[in-house]
Design a protein around this motif. Structure first.
Motif, PDB file in Angstrom:
ATOM      1  N   GLU A 181       0.787  -1.230   0.000  1.00 13.85           N
ATOM      2  CA  GLU A 181       0.000   0.000   0.000  1.00 13.85           C
ATOM      3  C   GLU A 181       0.820   1.283   0.000  1.00 13.85           C
ATOM      4  O   GLU A 181       0.243   2.372   0.013  1.00 13.85           O
ATOM      5  N   SER A 182       2.129   1.197  -0.005  1.00 15.77           N
ATOM      6  CA  SER A 182       2.933   2.421   0.039  1.00 15.77           C
ATOM      7  C   SER A 182       4.144   2.296  -0.861  1.00 15.77           C
ATOM      8  O   SER A 182       4.467   1.208  -1.352  1.00 15.77           O
ATOM      9  N   LYS A 183       4.815   3.428  -1.069  1.00 15.13           N
ATOM     10  CA  LYS A 183       6.054   3.483  -1.853  1.00 15.13           C
ATOM     11  C   LYS A 183       7.095   4.285  -1.088  1.00 15.13           C
ATOM     12  O   LYS A 183       6.747   5.239  -0.369  1.00 15.13           O
ATOM     13  N   PRO A 184       8.355   3.959  -1.252  1.00 14.05           N
ATOM     14  CA  PRO A 184       9.400   4.753  -0.593  1.00 14.05           C
ATOM     15  C   PRO A 184       9.595   6.088  -1.299  1.00 14.05           C
ATOM     16  O   PRO A 184       9.241   6.232  -2.481  1.00 14.05           O
ATOM     17  N   LYS A 185      10.154   7.038  -0.609  1.00 15.28           N
ATOM     18  CA  LYS A 185      10.438   8.329  -1.218  1.00 15.28           C
ATOM     19  C   LYS A 185      11.521   8.180  -2.277  1.00 15.28           C
ATOM     20  O   LYS A 185      12.546   7.539  -2.043  1.00 15.28           O
ATOM     21  N   GLY A 186      11.280   8.777  -3.434  1.00 19.01           N
ATOM     22  CA  GLY A 186      12.278   8.762  -4.492  1.00 19.01           C
ATOM     23  C   GLY A 186      12.400   7.452  -5.237  1.00 19.01           C
ATOM     24  O   GLY A 186      13.383   7.237  -5.951  1.00 19.01           O
ATOM     25  N   ALA A 187      11.420   6.572  -5.104  1.00 19.55           N
ATOM     26  CA  ALA A 187      11.486   5.279  -5.813  1.00 19.55           C
ATOM     27  C   ALA A 187      10.068   4.815  -6.115  1.00 19.55           C
ATOM     28  O   ALA A 187       9.090   5.286  -5.527  1.00 19.55           O
ATOM     29  N   THR A 188       9.962   3.876  -7.051  1.00 21.69           N
ATOM     30  CA  THR A 188       8.645   3.377  -7.448  1.00 21.69           C
ATOM     31  C   THR A 188       8.224   2.142  -6.669  1.00 21.69           C
ATOM     32  O   THR A 188       7.059   1.760  -6.711  1.00 21.69           O
ATOM     33  N   HIS A 189       9.169   1.480  -5.980  1.00 15.84           N
ATOM     34  CA  HIS A 189       8.830   0.264  -5.256  1.00 15.84           C
ATOM     35  C   HIS A 189       9.864   0.023  -4.161  1.00 15.84           C
ATOM     36  O   HIS A 189      10.971   0.573  -4.189  1.00 15.84           O
ATOM     37  N   THR A 229      15.573  -1.143   1.583  1.00 16.31           N
ATOM     38  CA  THR A 229      14.877   0.086   1.956  1.00 16.31           C
ATOM     39  C   THR A 229      13.742  -0.187   2.937  1.00 16.31           C
ATOM     40  O   THR A 229      13.541   0.574   3.886  1.00 16.31           O
ATOM     41  N   ILE A 230      12.997  -1.274   2.737  1.00 19.62           N
ATOM     42  CA  ILE A 230      11.900  -1.539   3.659  1.00 19.62           C
ATOM     43  C   ILE A 230      12.411  -2.092   4.985  1.00 19.62           C
ATOM     44  O   ILE A 230      11.789  -1.883   6.036  1.00 19.62           O
ATOM     45  N   PRO A 279       8.210  -7.121  -5.311  1.00 19.78           N
ATOM     46  CA  PRO A 279       7.997  -5.733  -5.756  1.00 19.78           C
ATOM     47  C   PRO A 279       8.850  -5.316  -6.940  1.00 19.78           C
ATOM     48  O   PRO A 279       8.494  -4.380  -7.658  1.00 19.78           O
ATOM     49  N   HIS A 280       9.995  -5.981  -7.160  1.00 22.50           N
ATOM     50  CA  HIS A 280      10.888  -5.583  -8.252  1.00 22.50           C
ATOM     51  C   HIS A 280      10.362  -6.037  -9.618  1.00 22.50           C
ATOM     52  O   HIS A 280      10.839  -5.569 -10.647  1.00 22.50           O
ATOM     53  N   ARG A 281       9.369  -6.951  -9.637  1.00 19.22           N
ATOM     54  CA  ARG A 281       8.868  -7.473 -10.901  1.00 19.22           C
ATOM     55  C   ARG A 281       7.628  -6.714 -11.356  1.00 19.22           C
ATOM     56  O   ARG A 281       6.824  -6.246 -10.548  1.00 19.22           O
ATOM     57  N   GLN A 282       7.474  -6.634 -12.662  1.00 30.28           N
ATOM     58  CA  GLN A 282       6.301  -5.996 -13.240  1.00 30.28           C
ATOM     59  C   GLN A 282       5.974  -6.675 -14.561  1.00 30.28           C
ATOM     60  O   GLN A 282       6.876  -7.006 -15.333  1.00 30.28           O
TER      61      GLN A 282
END
Length: 362
Positions: free
Chosen positions: A104-112, A117-118, A140-143
């Motif tokens: 439900e959230s994203k880190p600052k300055g990144a898309t995932h 980071t988490i 999260p790294h896959r799309q």
């Protein structure tokens, strides 16, 4: 010396059914299966522990231990007790918080999020994050990409094509037809480095083009055989020639149902005249942007995976020879693709997918 008197084991119907399930189920642990067999052997006739131990090949003390535990705790007594060890440092609330943050959230300055980071944001270790993500199948790294058809006759066309797959007509052949156009004959700028133990095959990233060809293919849904024809160009005239090839290869006594897409070369005046002269051919068009509904696309994937992606071809002739060889090998031992989803299941799945898109907030 008289043997110790043992208290008989009396089972309820539900307990006996559960024990028999544990004893024969393949996924039951061996220890639990043995305990279940032991209690079943103790039930019924008043049998001493020594007789049960001799029958099952275990020690008499083992029989006495599990008989007593079952009589005290019933089925719960046969399960393994919690083992001693360090208490959990990450509780269920922490796991739930990590999953919610990932989804439900994203880190600052990144898309995932990444594991690092988490982990920093939650105070967990990177290895703990990795274990939790693996347990919940989060990557999260896959799309992946998708495209929904906007064809106004989407539902009708899905039902038509899937109906041919699930319930093909009698005295007829169903062929999935399409073209794999602009197949490139590629040669690497440097020789390949062959695979050796511990090291995969390697090739240079750049290549030299030696022309292109197009493959026209018709997959027989019932048998898995493929009628294939190569043309250097991709025109309506070439498609008409391929239709002649299909007409020659299918017995005249059979009706022909063609599943094909909405490409302009399939609908030119010349092609329409050809179909008018061949009334045994019946056309079934897939919806726009729904190539996944045409089974020949699955066969094209096999061709790409097994022959084209890693192939080295120094001329168009070499490329065409490789494709013909793949066709011959496939048709020598064809295996049909089995369509399993009904039209209703496909439409329900797409409806759920659309609802997820609508609720995603993007």
């Amino acid at each position: 010396m008289r043997a110790a008197i043992t208290k008989p084991v009396v089972l309820s119907e539900q307990e006996r059914e559960t024990l028999e399930g544990w004893a024969r189920r393949a996924k039951t642990s061996q220890a639990l299966a043995m305990r279940a067999k032991l209690i079943l052997a103790c039930a019924g006739d008043h049998r001493p522990d020594t007789a049960v131990a001799r029958e099952l090949g275990v020690f008499r003390n083992t029989v006495g231990k599990w008989r007593s535990r079952f009589q005290e705790q019933r089925l719960e007594g046969l399960l393994d007790e919690p083992r001693p060890g360090a208490p959990r440092k990450i509780g269920d609330a922490d796991v739930e918080r990590l999953i919610a943050m990932t989804l439900e959230s994203k880190p600052k300055g990144a898309t995932h999020w990444s594991t690092r980071t988490i982990a920093k944001a939650t105070g967990m270790s990177q290895s703990a994050v990795s274990r939790i993500w693996r347990a919940f199948s989060l990557q999260p790294h896959r799309q992946e990409t998708f495209k929904l058809s906007k064809d106004p006759l989407f539902v009708e066309k899905v039902r038509d094509v899937v109906g041919l797959y699930m319930s093909p007509p009698t005295r007829a052949v169903v062929l999935c037809v399409d073209e794999k156009s602009q197949i490139q004959a590629l040669d690497r700028t440097q020789p390949l480095l062959p695979m050796v133990p511990g090291i995969a095959e390697r090739r240079s990233h750049d290549y030299v083009r030696h022309g292109t060809t197009s493959l026209f293919a018709a997959l027989d849904v019932a048998t898995g055989k493929v009628i294939g024809e190569l043309h250097r160009r991709h025109r309506a005239e070439d498609f008409r020639r391929f239709l002649d090839t299909i007409d020659e290869n299918v017995p005249a006594s059979l009706e022909v149902h063609l599943i094909l897409d909405n490409l302009s070369t399939h609908k030119t005046p010349a092609i329409k005249r050809w179909f008018a002269r061949h009334p045994r051919f019946h056309l079934h068009f897939t919806p726009t942007s729904a190539s996944w509904l045409n089974l020949v696309e699955r066969w094209f994937s096999l061709l790409t995976e097994r022959q084209l992606r890693r192939g080295v071809h120094r001329s168009t002739r070499e490329l065409e020879q490789a494709i013909k060889e793949f066709l011959a090998v496939h048709n020598a031992d064809p295996k049909p693709f089995i369509w399993t989803k009904t039209a209703d299941q496909i439409l329900d799945s797409l409806a759920r997918f659309c609802r997820r898109i609508s609720d995603s907030g993007h």
